[in-house]
Design a protein around this motif. Structure first.
Motif, PDB file in Angstrom:
ATOM      1  N   ALA A 214       0.845  -1.193   0.000  1.00 41.02           N
ATOM      2  CA  ALA A 214       0.000   0.000   0.000  1.00 41.02           C
ATOM      3  C   ALA A 214       0.883   1.247   0.000  1.00 41.02           C
ATOM      4  O   ALA A 214       1.955   1.267   0.626  1.00 41.02           O
ATOM      5  CB  ALA A 214      -0.909   0.010   1.219  1.00 41.02           C
ATOM      6  N   TYR A 215       0.443   2.263  -0.716  1.00 41.74           N
ATOM      7  CA  TYR A 215       1.214   3.501  -0.800  1.00 41.74           C
ATOM      8  C   TYR A 215       1.257   4.187   0.560  1.00 41.74           C
ATOM      9  O   TYR A 215       0.242   4.316   1.251  1.00 41.74           O
ATOM     10  CB  TYR A 215       0.600   4.438  -1.826  1.00 41.74           C
ATOM     11  N   VAL A 216       2.436   4.643   0.957  1.00 42.50           N
ATOM     12  CA  VAL A 216       2.624   5.371   2.210  1.00 42.50           C
ATOM     13  C   VAL A 216       3.079   6.785   1.871  1.00 42.50           C
ATOM     14  O   VAL A 216       4.185   6.970   1.349  1.00 42.50           O
ATOM     15  CB  VAL A 216       3.667   4.686   3.111  1.00 42.50           C
ATOM     16  N   PRO A 217       2.244   7.811   2.128  1.00 44.80           N
ATOM     17  CA  PRO A 217       2.653   9.196   1.824  1.00 44.80           C
ATOM     18  C   PRO A 217       3.893   9.586   2.614  1.00 44.80           C
ATOM     19  O   PRO A 217       4.086   9.159   3.760  1.00 44.80           O
ATOM     20  CB  PRO A 217       1.434  10.023   2.245  1.00 44.80           C
ATOM     21  N   ARG A 218       4.720  10.396   1.980  1.00 40.88           N
ATOM     22  CA  ARG A 218       5.911  10.879   2.658  1.00 40.88           C
ATOM     23  C   ARG A 218       5.560  12.031   3.591  1.00 40.88           C
ATOM     24  O   ARG A 218       4.577  12.753   3.396  1.00 40.88           O
ATOM     25  CB  ARG A 218       6.949  11.349   1.636  1.00 40.88           C
ATOM     26  N   SER A 219       6.381  12.217   4.595  1.00 40.91           N
ATOM     27  CA  SER A 219       6.177  13.319   5.527  1.00 40.91           C
ATOM     28  C   SER A 219       6.379  14.658   4.821  1.00 40.91           C
ATOM     29  O   SER A 219       7.288  14.816   4.005  1.00 40.91           O
ATOM     30  CB  SER A 219       7.160  13.210   6.693  1.00 40.91           C
ATOM     31  N   THR A 220       5.523  15.605   5.137  1.00 38.12           N
ATOM     32  CA  THR A 220       5.667  16.963   4.607  1.00 38.12           C
ATOM     33  C   THR A 220       5.800  17.980   5.748  1.00 38.12           C
ATOM     34  O   THR A 220       5.536  19.157   5.566  1.00 38.12           O
ATOM     35  CB  THR A 220       4.469  17.331   3.722  1.00 38.12           C
ATOM     36  N   THR A 221       6.226  17.489   6.914  1.00 36.31           N
ATOM     37  CA  THR A 221       6.378  18.356   8.082  1.00 36.31           C
ATOM     38  C   THR A 221       7.834  18.751   8.246  1.00 36.31           C
ATOM     39  O   THR A 221       8.704  17.888   8.439  1.00 36.31           O
ATOM     40  CB  THR A 221       5.887  17.647   9.357  1.00 36.31           C
ATOM     41  N   LEU A 222       8.093  20.024   8.153  1.00 36.90           N
ATOM     42  CA  LEU A 222       9.443  20.537   8.327  1.00 36.90           C
ATOM     43  C   LEU A 222       9.697  20.863   9.794  1.00 36.90           C
ATOM     44  O   LEU A 222       8.764  21.198  10.542  1.00 36.90           O
ATOM     45  CB  LEU A 222       9.641  21.812   7.510  1.00 36.90           C
ATOM     46  N   PRO A 223      10.950  20.786  10.244  1.00 36.33           N
ATOM     47  CA  PRO A 223      11.271  21.297  11.575  1.00 36.33           C
ATOM     48  C   PRO A 223      10.842  22.764  11.687  1.00 36.33           C
ATOM     49  O   PRO A 223      10.921  23.506  10.692  1.00 36.33           O
ATOM     50  CB  PRO A 223      12.788  21.149  11.649  1.00 36.33           C
ATOM     51  N   PRO A 224      10.375  23.188  12.846  1.00 36.30           N
ATOM     52  CA  PRO A 224       9.859  24.555  12.985  1.00 36.30           C
ATOM     53  C   PRO A 224      10.799  25.639  12.466  1.00 36.30           C
ATOM     54  O   PRO A 224      10.357  26.610  11.852  1.00 36.30           O
ATOM     55  CB  PRO A 224       9.631  24.681  14.497  1.00 36.30           C
ATOM     56  N   ALA A 225      12.099  25.484  12.689  1.00 37.97           N
ATOM     57  CA  ALA A 225      13.045  26.522  12.253  1.00 37.97           C
ATOM     58  C   ALA A 225      13.047  26.663  10.738  1.00 37.97           C
ATOM     59  O   ALA A 225      13.129  27.788  10.204  1.00 37.97           O
ATOM     60  CB  ALA A 225      14.452  26.196  12.754  1.00 37.97           C
ATOM     61  N   LEU A 226      12.938  25.549  10.023  1.00 33.13           N
ATOM     62  CA  LEU A 226      12.900  25.613   8.565  1.00 33.13           C
ATOM     63  C   LEU A 226      11.541  26.074   8.070  1.00 33.13           C
ATOM     64  O   LEU A 226      11.442  26.826   7.097  1.00 33.13           O
ATOM     65  CB  LEU A 226      13.229  24.241   7.971  1.00 33.13           C
ATOM     66  N   ALA A 227      10.491  25.628   8.733  1.00 27.66           N
ATOM     67  CA  ALA A 227       9.145  25.999   8.312  1.00 27.66           C
ATOM     68  C   ALA A 227       8.912  27.503   8.429  1.00 27.66           C
ATOM     69  O   ALA A 227       8.068  28.065   7.720  1.00 27.66           O
ATOM     70  CB  ALA A 227       8.113  25.243   9.139  1.00 27.66           C
ATOM     71  N   ALA A 228       9.657  28.165   9.302  1.00 29.46           N
ATOM     72  CA  ALA A 228       9.469  29.602   9.527  1.00 29.46           C
ATOM     73  C   ALA A 228      10.196  30.462   8.503  1.00 29.46           C
ATOM     74  O   ALA A 228       9.978  31.683   8.457  1.00 29.46           O
ATOM     75  CB  ALA A 228       9.943  29.972  10.936  1.00 29.46           C
ATOM     76  N   LEU A 229      11.050  29.872   7.667  1.00 26.98           N
ATOM     77  CA  LEU A 229      11.826  30.658   6.702  1.00 26.98           C
ATOM     78  C   LEU A 229      10.915  31.200   5.602  1.00 26.98           C
ATOM     79  O   LEU A 229      10.046  30.492   5.093  1.00 26.98           O
ATOM     80  CB  LEU A 229      12.921  29.808   6.069  1.00 26.98           C
ATOM     81  N   ASN A 230      11.145  32.456   5.214  1.00 28.31           N
ATOM     82  CA  ASN A 230      10.443  32.989   4.046  1.00 28.31           C
ATOM     83  C   ASN A 230      11.257  32.667   2.789  1.00 28.31           C
ATOM     84  O   ASN A 230      12.328  32.050   2.851  1.00 28.31           O
ATOM     85  CB  ASN A 230      10.194  34.492   4.185  1.00 28.31           C
ATOM     86  N   TRP A 231      10.733  33.109   1.655  1.00 28.06           N
ATOM     87  CA  TRP A 231      11.385  32.753   0.392  1.00 28.06           C
ATOM     88  C   TRP A 231      12.824  33.254   0.323  1.00 28.06           C
ATOM     89  O   TRP A 231      13.741  32.515  -0.041  1.00 28.06           O
ATOM     90  CB  TRP A 231      10.571  33.299  -0.778  1.00 28.06           C
ATOM     91  N   ASP A 232      13.050  34.503   0.646  1.00 33.77           N
ATOM     92  CA  ASP A 232      14.401  35.067   0.551  1.00 33.77           C
ATOM     93  C   ASP A 232      15.366  34.347   1.484  1.00 33.77           C
ATOM     94  O   ASP A 232      16.533  34.124   1.137  1.00 33.77           O
ATOM     95  CB  ASP A 232      14.374  36.557   0.869  1.00 33.77           C
ATOM     96  N   GLN A 233      14.897  34.002   2.683  1.00 30.77           N
ATOM     97  CA  GLN A 233      15.766  33.317   3.629  1.00 30.77           C
ATOM     98  C   GLN A 233      16.137  31.922   3.121  1.00 30.77           C
ATOM     99  O   GLN A 233      17.293  31.515   3.181  1.00 30.77           O
ATOM    100  CB  GLN A 233      15.084  33.225   4.994  1.00 30.77           C
TER     101      GLN A 233
END
Length: 531
Positions: free
Chosen positions: A57-76
């Motif tokens: 059965a297909y297992v979706p990959r995680s799409t959760t980033l560590p908080p520090a990375l998730a907080a980065l904007n495009w320029d960062q």
């Protein structure tokens, strides 16, 4: 809208990372760390992995980033740079280097990376020291998982470690360049249900194996494991940079279920505005597009050219064929003056030609054109769709070549279309009583230059699916060493139904040009200004 956002983010990231890397004066090459004991590996091993994966059965990959990375904007996020002295094979004597992309922003799922050498594969470990994150806002010591992983990779030559010639980043997307060094359209490992009216599926490359090139090798070999809810697959890429970059690809697909619309060799591009379609022409630049047409070389030997459009509504076309010889999205117009873009250089964008290595059987080249407001959206997709729908439990083997560069390797021996222009029809200086649309189509190459000099009889063969044609003409155009065909298409009544147009040139001996195809949708009656 989700599809557009994904394409926009992937395209922008590849473009940004394609910029020269900062020169970092760091001591000695630091080889990437490896995980675990070496394991035997080859293409047969990878096919076995893909087959076994498809049986689960297909297992979706995680799409959760560590908080520090998730907080980065495009320029960062964009400011995170790979340290060139940590490049794979940096301490060797071969011609190539591999460098890696950091996870973050739109790229949330880690891709496992392996080095393959002497038939043995070892996984490459993520190391924060591989990346310069000083300008990103990630402070030294910011906690990140030791097994964070990578988003993708790119390939460089040792002679030019700054400008990459190929990059794999996001789902199954990858890009490459010819000698011009200018990224443009993208390719994918696979397209599923594109333009089908229901949710499109984006398979992922979940792991890559980068084979260490021999010292004198001009080719880099990469293996990829593909996974999605509908299919698992094994891919082998033999990548040879040059004036025209060649990717020699073999793939084995193992469907988990029936796939309604499978897309092989998918090409993804952008078309906003051009000489034939000025619906979105508010920008100061005359033309904005990565490619200007779909070229097809059919199994029967006919050459077809279909100019691209930015339609008001999604437009889908299929071109039935049997064992196609090739197809691709091309940027035929390579005149800087037609674009006036000295920032992203649309005149240098690569063509992408797909050439099957073996017979692909019956099916169709399919073209999807999606309305776009601006150049940040990739709105054009072309691919081969087999007539028989893939079924669960099958093994589907395909081989093909991708050519990236200013010119495809296969070109018509006959004349080819070099420009399509459109505008309001009618006779200049005379009052217009009915609405019509003018087409001016230029052909060059083949025998046309010699025929034009002799003022020979060249006949345009023009067909229209409904309505009628008026003022059809064909005359030499000495400025291009070819001929120009002009005609007006008159729609039947006030409807907006699509009209299909077909054109080629001939003389008493037969066809002189490739076949030009076009779809035109008349505007509503309220918008038919006669001026």
């Amino acid at each position: 809208m989700i599809r557009r956002q994904f394409l926009k983010s992937a395209a922008a990231a590849l473009a940004s990372f394609g910029l020269p890397l900062p020169a970092l004066a760091l001591a000695g090459p630091a080889a990437p760390k490896k995980l675990g004991a070496p394991q035997p590996f080859d293409y047969a091993t990878l096919k076995g992995q893909a087959r076994a994966l498809a049986q689960k059965a297909y297992v979706p990959r995680s799409t959760t980033l560590p908080p520090a990375l998730a907080a980065l904007n495009w320029d960062q996020y964009q400011s995170i740079r790979f340290r060139r002295d940590h490049a794979l094979w940096g301490g060797g004597d071969g011609k190539f280097l591999a460098q890696f992309f950091h996870l973050g922003l739109f790229f949330k799922s880690p891709v496992r990376m392996f080095e393959l050498a002497d038939g043995q594969a070892r996984e490459l470990a993520y190391d924060p020291e591989m990346f310069d994150r000083a300008a990103s806002g990630l402070k030294p010591g910011t906690p990140l998982p030791p097994d964070l992983g990578f988003a993708g990779f790119r390939l460089n030559t040792r002679k030019d470690p700054e400008r990459d010639f190929a990059a794999f980043l996001g789902a199954s997307y990858f890009r490459a360049v010819g000698v011009e060094g200018q990224y443009g359209q993208s390719a994918r490992g696979l397209a599923i249900d594109t333009g089908s009216g229901h949710a499109e599926e984006f398979p992922d490359f979940v792991a890559y194996w980068l084979e260490r090139p021999a010292k004198d090798s001009d080719t880099v070999v990469v293996y990829g494991l593909l996974d999605s809810p509908s299919v698992a697959g094994a891919y082998r890429f033999a990548i040879t940079p040059g004036e025209v970059l060649l990717m020699d690809i073999d793939c084995a697909l193992y469907p988990r279920k029936t796939i309604e619309r499978l897309g092989l060799g998918p090409c993804t591009s952008m078309y906003q505005v051009g000489e034939n379609d000025r619906r979105m022409d508010w920008d100061w630049r005359p033309e904005i597009h990565d490619t200007d047409g779909l070229a097809m070389w059919t199994g029967s030997g006919e050459w077809i050219w279909r100019p691209l459009c930015n339609p008001e509504y999604l437009r889908f076309n299929m071109f039935a064929d049997d064992n196609p010889r090739g197809f691709g999205l091309l940027q035929r117009d390579r005149n800087f003056d037609h674009y006036q873009d000295d920032g992203v250089f649309y005149d240098k964008r690569p063509c992408l030609w797909v050439e099957p290595k073996h017979g692909w059987g019956a099916g169709s080249v399919q073209l999807v054109e999606i309305p776009t407001l601006d150049e940040t959206f990739d709105n054009i997709v072309a691919f081969w769709n087999p007539r028989e729908k893939p079924q669960a439990g099958q093994e589907l083997l395909y081989g093909y070549r991708l050519y990236w560069g200013a010119q495809p390797p296969a070109v018509p021996k006959l004349a080819h279309c070099v420009a399509t222009r459109t505008g309001l029809g009618g006779r200049i200086g005379f009052k217009r009583d009915t609405f019509s649309w003018r087409f001016a189509v230029d052909f060059a190459g083949g025998e046309l230059a010699a025929l034009a000099q002799r003022d020979a009889t060249v006949e345009p063969v023009v067909q229209i699916s409904k309505g009628k044609l008026e003022t059809v003409s064909c005359r030499p155009l000495h400025e291009i060493g070819g001929y120009r065909v002009m005609f007006d298409a008159v729609p039947p009544g006030d409807g907006t139904d699509q009209l299909d147009l077909r054109l080629f040139l001939r003389d008493a001996r037969g066809a002189l040009s490739e076949t030009w195809l076009y779809q035109w949708s008349p505007p509503p009656k309220s918008e038919r200004k006669l001026y």
